[in-house]
Design an enzyme around this catalytic site. Structure first.
Site, PDB file in Angstrom:
ATOM      1  N   PRO A 243       0.845  -1.274   0.082  1.00 20.53           N
ATOM      2  CA  PRO A 243      -0.004   0.211   0.041  1.00 20.53           C
ATOM      3  C   PRO A 243       0.905   1.428  -0.092  1.00 20.53           C
ATOM      4  O   PRO A 243       1.894   1.346   0.560  1.00 20.53           O
ATOM      5  CB  PRO A 243      -0.691  -0.020   1.242  1.00 20.53           C
ATOM      6  CG  PRO A 243      -0.127  -1.023   2.192  1.00 20.53           C
ATOM      7  CD  PRO A 243       0.484  -2.022   1.060  1.00 20.53           C
ATOM      8  N   ASN A 244       0.391   2.112  -0.628  1.00 18.09           N
ATOM      9  CA  ASN A 244       0.913   3.501  -1.056  1.00 18.09           C
ATOM     10  C   ASN A 244       2.076   3.755  -1.659  1.00 18.09           C
ATOM     11  O   ASN A 244       2.782   4.807  -1.969  1.00 18.09           O
ATOM     12  CB  ASN A 244       1.059   4.107   0.506  1.00 18.09           C
ATOM     13  CG  ASN A 244      -0.258   4.280   1.158  1.00 18.09           C
ATOM     14  OD1 ASN A 244      -1.317   4.804   0.672  1.00 18.09           O
ATOM     15  ND2 ASN A 244      -0.501   3.802   2.322  1.00 18.09           N
TER      16      ASN A 244
ATOM     17  N   ARG B 113       5.088  10.929  -2.420  1.00 20.99           N
ATOM     18  CA  ARG B 113       4.841  10.769  -0.970  1.00 20.99           C
ATOM     19  C   ARG B 113       5.902  11.192  -0.292  1.00 20.99           C
ATOM     20  O   ARG B 113       6.809  10.336  -0.428  1.00 20.99           O
ATOM     21  CB  ARG B 113       4.403   9.223  -1.161  1.00 20.99           C
ATOM     22  CG  ARG B 113       4.176   8.728   0.254  1.00 20.99           C
ATOM     23  CD  ARG B 113       4.218   7.233   0.457  1.00 20.99           C
ATOM     24  NE  ARG B 113       3.601   6.750   1.590  1.00 20.99           N
ATOM     25  CZ  ARG B 113       4.190   5.468   2.288  1.00 20.99           C
ATOM     26  NH1 ARG B 113       4.832   4.743   1.480  1.00 20.99           N
ATOM     27  NH2 ARG B 113       3.931   5.124   3.260  1.00 20.99           N
TER      28      ARG B 113
ATOM     29  N   TYR C 104      11.062   8.956   1.559  1.00 24.68           N
ATOM     30  CA  TYR C 104      11.008   7.882   0.384  1.00 24.68           C
ATOM     31  C   TYR C 104      11.543   8.168  -0.784  1.00 24.68           C
ATOM     32  O   TYR C 104      11.886   7.576  -1.976  1.00 24.68           O
ATOM     33  CB  TYR C 104       9.580   7.509   0.120  1.00 24.68           C
ATOM     34  CG  TYR C 104       8.942   7.020   1.457  1.00 24.68           C
ATOM     35  CD1 TYR C 104       9.411   5.754   1.876  1.00 24.68           C
ATOM     36  CD2 TYR C 104       7.840   7.484   1.953  1.00 24.68           C
ATOM     37  CE1 TYR C 104       8.848   5.345   2.987  1.00 24.68           C
ATOM     38  CE2 TYR C 104       7.154   6.996   2.987  1.00 24.68           C
ATOM     39  CZ  TYR C 104       7.663   5.871   3.668  1.00 24.68           C
ATOM     40  OH  TYR C 104       7.194   5.448   5.033  1.00 24.68           O
TER      41      TYR C 104
ATOM     42  N   ASN D 239       8.001  -5.169  -0.505  1.00 25.00           N
ATOM     43  CA  ASN D 239       7.819  -4.209   0.354  1.00 25.00           C
ATOM     44  C   ASN D 239       6.544  -4.121   0.583  1.00 25.00           C
ATOM     45  O   ASN D 239       5.756  -3.561   0.040  1.00 25.00           O
ATOM     46  CB  ASN D 239       8.309  -2.861  -0.364  1.00 25.00           C
ATOM     47  CG  ASN D 239       8.317  -1.687   0.668  1.00 25.00           C
ATOM     48  OD1 ASN D 239       7.658  -2.030   1.790  1.00 25.00           O
ATOM     49  ND2 ASN D 239       9.107  -0.827   0.457  1.00 25.00           N
TER      50      ASN D 239
ATOM     51  N   ALA E 168       2.863  -0.541   5.108  1.00 22.04           N
ATOM     52  CA  ALA E 168       2.333  -0.514   6.504  1.00 22.04           C
ATOM     53  C   ALA E 168       1.824  -1.941   6.822  1.00 22.04           C
ATOM     54  O   ALA E 168       1.829  -2.322   7.950  1.00 22.04           O
ATOM     55  CB  ALA E 168       1.443   0.386   6.550  1.00 22.04           C
TER      56      ALA E 168
ATOM     57  N   HIS F  32       3.636  -4.200   9.476  1.00 23.27           N
ATOM     58  CA  HIS F  32       3.521  -4.020  10.949  1.00 23.27           C
ATOM     59  C   HIS F  32       2.174  -4.572  11.351  1.00 23.27           C
ATOM     60  O   HIS F  32       1.924  -4.826  12.744  1.00 23.27           O
ATOM     61  CB  HIS F  32       3.575  -2.505  11.430  1.00 23.27           C
ATOM     62  CG  HIS F  32       4.672  -1.931  10.144  1.00 23.27           C
ATOM     63  ND1 HIS F  32       6.065  -2.223  10.777  1.00 23.27           N
ATOM     64  CD2 HIS F  32       4.672  -0.744   9.592  1.00 23.27           C
ATOM     65  CE1 HIS F  32       6.794  -1.537   9.755  1.00 23.27           C
ATOM     66  NE2 HIS F  32       5.952  -0.637   9.113  1.00 23.27           N
TER      67      HIS F  32
ATOM     68  N   ASP G 206       1.026 -15.399   7.078  1.00 21.05           N
ATOM     69  CA  ASP G 206       0.795 -16.896   6.747  1.00 21.05           C
ATOM     70  C   ASP G 206       0.721 -17.260   5.338  1.00 21.05           C
ATOM     71  O   ASP G 206       0.837 -18.449   5.025  1.00 21.05           O
ATOM     72  CB  ASP G 206      -0.887 -16.908   7.245  1.00 21.05           C
ATOM     73  CG  ASP G 206      -0.753 -16.999   8.802  1.00 21.05           C
ATOM     74  OD1 ASP G 206      -0.015 -17.134   9.542  1.00 21.05           O
ATOM     75  OD2 ASP G 206      -1.908 -16.907   9.316  1.00 21.05           O
TER      76      ASP G 206
ATOM     77  N   GLU H 106      12.199  -9.152   2.442  1.00 18.19           N
ATOM     78  CA  GLU H 106      11.484  -7.995   2.850  1.00 18.19           C
ATOM     79  C   GLU H 106      12.522  -6.817   2.645  1.00 18.19           C
ATOM     80  O   GLU H 106      13.537  -6.994   3.473  1.00 18.19           O
ATOM     81  CB  GLU H 106      10.969  -8.245   4.364  1.00 18.19           C
ATOM     82  CG  GLU H 106      10.220  -6.985   4.816  1.00 18.19           C
ATOM     83  CD  GLU H 106       9.918  -7.004   6.323  1.00 18.19           C
ATOM     84  OE1 GLU H 106       9.870  -8.254   6.727  1.00 18.19           O
ATOM     85  OE2 GLU H 106       9.897  -6.240   6.937  1.00 18.19           O
TER      86      GLU H 106
ATOM     87  N   HIS I  40      12.632  -2.409   2.735  1.00 16.96           N
ATOM     88  CA  HIS I  40      11.998  -1.050   3.102  1.00 16.96           C
ATOM     89  C   HIS I  40      12.883   0.068   2.721  1.00 16.96           C
ATOM     90  O   HIS I  40      14.103   0.021   3.012  1.00 16.96           O
ATOM     91  CB  HIS I  40      11.742  -0.883   4.503  1.00 16.96           C
ATOM     92  CG  HIS I  40      10.586  -1.918   5.245  1.00 16.96           C
ATOM     93  ND1 HIS I  40       9.288  -1.959   5.023  1.00 16.96           N
ATOM     94  CD2 HIS I  40      10.857  -3.196   5.947  1.00 16.96           C
ATOM     95  CE1 HIS I  40       8.764  -2.962   5.358  1.00 16.96           C
ATOM     96  NE2 HIS I  40       9.798  -3.566   6.055  1.00 16.96           N
TER      97      HIS I  40
ATOM     98  N   SER J 158      12.898   3.069   3.728  1.00 16.93           N
ATOM     99  CA  SER J 158      13.445   3.865   4.848  1.00 16.93           C
ATOM    100  C   SER J 158      13.760   2.993   5.905  1.00 16.93           C
ATOM    101  O   SER J 158      13.573   1.717   5.837  1.00 16.93           O
ATOM    102  CB  SER J 158      12.076   4.882   5.447  1.00 16.93           C
ATOM    103  OG  SER J 158      11.238   3.844   5.996  1.00 16.93           O
TER     104      SER J 158
ATOM    105  N   ARG K  86      12.602   5.262  13.046  1.00 13.95           N
ATOM    106  CA  ARG K  86      11.224   5.855  12.824  1.00 13.95           C
ATOM    107  C   ARG K  86      10.461   5.446  14.081  1.00 13.95           C
ATOM    108  O   ARG K  86      10.899   5.185  15.127  1.00 13.95           O
ATOM    109  CB  ARG K  86      10.403   5.549  11.454  1.00 13.95           C
ATOM    110  CG  ARG K  86      11.482   6.105  10.355  1.00 13.95           C
ATOM    111  CD  ARG K  86      10.856   5.697   8.939  1.00 13.95           C
ATOM    112  NE  ARG K  86       9.592   6.410   8.801  1.00 13.95           N
ATOM    113  CZ  ARG K  86       8.526   6.287   7.777  1.00 13.95           C
ATOM    114  NH1 ARG K  86       9.003   5.226   7.105  1.00 13.95           N
ATOM    115  NH2 ARG K  86       7.602   7.029   7.741  1.00 13.95           N
TER     116      ARG K  86
ATOM    117  N   ARG L   1       6.854   1.085  13.949  1.00 12.39           N
ATOM    118  CA  ARG L   1       7.373   0.527  12.584  1.00 12.39           C
ATOM    119  C   ARG L   1       8.475  -0.437  12.875  1.00 12.39           C
ATOM    120  O   ARG L   1       9.222  -1.017  11.915  1.00 12.39           O
ATOM    121  CB  ARG L   1       7.697   1.497  11.767  1.00 12.39           C
ATOM    122  CG  ARG L   1       6.968   2.490  11.121  1.00 12.39           C
ATOM    123  CD  ARG L   1       7.154   3.659  10.148  1.00 12.39           C
ATOM    124  NE  ARG L   1       6.570   4.681  10.196  1.00 12.39           N
ATOM    125  CZ  ARG L   1       5.322   4.729   9.508  1.00 12.39           C
ATOM    126  NH1 ARG L   1       5.059   3.856   8.622  1.00 12.39           N
ATOM    127  NH2 ARG L   1       4.719   6.019   9.304  1.00 12.39           N
TER     128      ARG L   1
HETATM  129  C1  DQA Z   1       7.915   1.473   4.032  1.00 11.98           C
HETATM  130  C2  DQA Z   1       8.219   1.604   5.631  1.00 11.98           C
HETATM  131  C3  DQA Z   1       6.585   1.407   6.274  1.00 11.98           C
HETATM  132  O1  DQA Z   1       6.590   1.509   7.683  1.00 11.98           O
HETATM  133  C4  DQA Z   1       5.647   2.222   5.435  1.00 11.98           C
HETATM  134  O2  DQA Z   1       4.199   2.182   6.085  1.00 11.98           O
HETATM  135  C5  DQA Z   1       5.555   2.263   4.226  1.00 11.98           C
HETATM  136  C6  DQA Z   1       6.902   2.178   3.495  1.00 11.98           C
HETATM  137  C7  DQA Z   1       9.394   1.674   3.702  1.00 11.98           C
HETATM  138  O3  DQA Z   1       9.661   1.201   2.302  1.00 11.98           O
HETATM  139  O4  DQA Z   1      10.212   2.402   4.064  1.00 11.98           O
HETATM  140  O5  DQA Z   1       4.551   2.393   3.507  1.00 11.98           O
HETATM  141  O6  DQA Z   1       7.682   0.001   3.877  1.00 11.98           O
END
Ligand code: DQA
Length: 141
Positions: free
Chosen positions: A9-10, A17, A22, A72, A75, A78, A85, A96, A98, A100, A105, A109
């Protein structure tokens, strides 16, 4: 070899953003630079803002027999026991990633529901994290 680059998401908003966190590159920029860096790997990209769609895509990846997944989860990292699963249930090899440094943070997170069922985790290295994850997965066979 096929690898799935899965973004949650996002991450479709990359570029606009919170650029101080980011960066200014878009998801399309990331896709283009990974394709250029790894021409020998069949990279399949998928992004969704929906937990169930991400779960379905992981199931599909397992059926397709992909060699690994760079994920990635945004959110959902978390919060999502369901994504954890899905990784455990499919047995997919997942790294995995990320952009950031989540550990620098907010405390919420600092916890990943997914990390225990992933091969490893790369945080805080920006887009280089995706490159390193692809390089690692591509080196395995
Ligand atoms: C993220 C870190 C997450 O905490 C955040 O919700 C994101 C981006 C990152 O790539 O740093 O959406 O996954």
């Amino acid at each position: 070899m096929t690898l799935l680059i899965l973004n949650g998401p996002n991450l479709n908003l990359l570029g606009t953003r919170e650029p101080e966190t980011y960066g200014h590159a878009t998801l399309a920029d990331l896709e283009a630079e990974l394709r250029e860096a790894f021409p020998e790997v069949n990279l399949v990209f998928y992004q969704s803002n929906h937990e169930g769609a991400l779960i379905d895509r992981l199931h599909e990846a397992a059926r397709e027999g992909v060699a690994g997944v760079v994920f990635n989860p945004g959110a959902y990292t978390h919060t999502s026991i369901a994504l954890r699963d899905a990784i455990a249930g499919t047995g997919l090899r997942v790294v995995e990633v990320h952009l950031s440094n989540v550990h620098a943070r907010e405390p919420f997170r600092h916890v990943s529901m997914l990390a225990p069922v992933c091969a490893g985790q790369i945080v805080g290295l920006g887009r280089a994290g995706y490159h390193l994850a692809v390089r690692y997965l591509a080196s395995l066979r």
